[in-house]
Scaffold this active site. Sequence first.
Site, PDB file in Angstrom:
ATOM      1  N   LYS A  85      47.551  39.617  20.273  1.00  0.00           N
ATOM      2  CA  LYS A  85      48.513  38.551  20.546  1.00  0.00           C
ATOM      3  C   LYS A  85      47.874  37.165  20.476  1.00  0.00           C
ATOM      4  O   LYS A  85      46.659  36.996  20.522  1.00  0.00           O
ATOM      5  CB  LYS A  85      49.151  38.765  21.926  1.00  0.00           C
ATOM      6  CG  LYS A  85      50.189  39.900  21.966  1.00  0.00           C
ATOM      7  CD  LYS A  85      51.407  39.582  21.144  1.00  0.00           C
ATOM      8  CE  LYS A  85      52.488  40.640  21.208  1.00  0.00           C
ATOM      9  NZ  LYS A  85      53.235  40.661  22.469  1.00  0.00           N
ATOM     10  N   ARG A 140      51.082  49.208  24.168  1.00  0.00           N
ATOM     11  CA  ARG A 140      51.484  49.145  22.754  1.00  0.00           C
ATOM     12  C   ARG A 140      50.352  48.477  21.978  1.00  0.00           C
ATOM     13  O   ARG A 140      50.039  47.303  22.203  1.00  0.00           O
ATOM     14  CB  ARG A 140      52.783  48.341  22.615  1.00  0.00           C
ATOM     15  CG  ARG A 140      53.330  48.241  21.194  1.00  0.00           C
ATOM     16  CD  ARG A 140      54.606  47.411  21.194  1.00  0.00           C
ATOM     17  NE  ARG A 140      55.229  47.355  19.878  1.00  0.00           N
ATOM     18  CZ  ARG A 140      54.936  46.465  18.935  1.00  0.00           C
ATOM     19  NH1 ARG A 140      54.006  45.539  19.166  1.00  0.00           N
ATOM     20  NH2 ARG A 140      55.561  46.479  17.777  1.00  0.00           N
TER      21      ARG A 140
END
Length: 281
Positions: free
Chosen positions: A214, A248
Amino acid sequence: MRLALESGRPLVMGIVNASPESFSDGAQVGSLNDQLRRALALRDEGADLIDVGGESGVTDRPPISADEEATRVVPLVERLAAEGIVTSVDTWKPEVARAAVEAGAALINDVSGLRDPGLADACAESGAGLVIMHTRIEPKVKAFPHYDDVVADVLGFLRERIALAREHGVGEEQIVVDPGPDFAKTPAETVRVLRELPRLHELGRPILLAVSRKDFVGAVTGRPPHERLGGTLAALAAGADAGAAIFRVHDVAAAVDFLKVRAALKGDTPVTELSPELRRS
């Protein structure tokens, strides 16, 4: 929901993108057979379930139609279900959710924050699980709203959306929550939420943590997406300490190894002798 969340360990959710515009691995999408091979490889690396995405969250392209998204994901979901793989579908469109659960998906991963309650209807009718993610911005839009207290906002929003899902017939046991790292949050706001992740247990639902590669990891490390594994594993450590139930991730093998070693060091699992063939490369 057909997920072994009672297993006593975090589950690892591998990512298979069917979206060529994906920021991380869009160039590797390939054909349906390529996607199936990738999913099977992730399963063999230790993934407990596979999250299929038919549309990237990148904000420099307009949304695709529900028909196009379903065309991308449904054939893969059917193939994965035939292989006995527990499958999640990352979508915010009710039409796609319905098609996905009919094809065998066990979980709908909604990154819109239940903007359209039709997603809840689809899960209520089918019994599929529903991931409710925090975001104050509609899908495919990049913006950073003002928060007086971002952690309080995450908790309040998720509590409200859980109630909305319940009103539409979704059972409490079907619901998973996601604090939405990077969604409508600056890197600093994401880090603050992750520092206080244990507070999400106030909601009484399992936590899905999607921190792989991210932007906040890039902001901290100064590295592009494919060089963020080390930072991702550090974020997984914090998430595991906070009791997250599902991770995830793009790099399944590394995440599985990390969680195995962490469990051994905590005394949660026994340590066996090393096989002779593993002593040297």
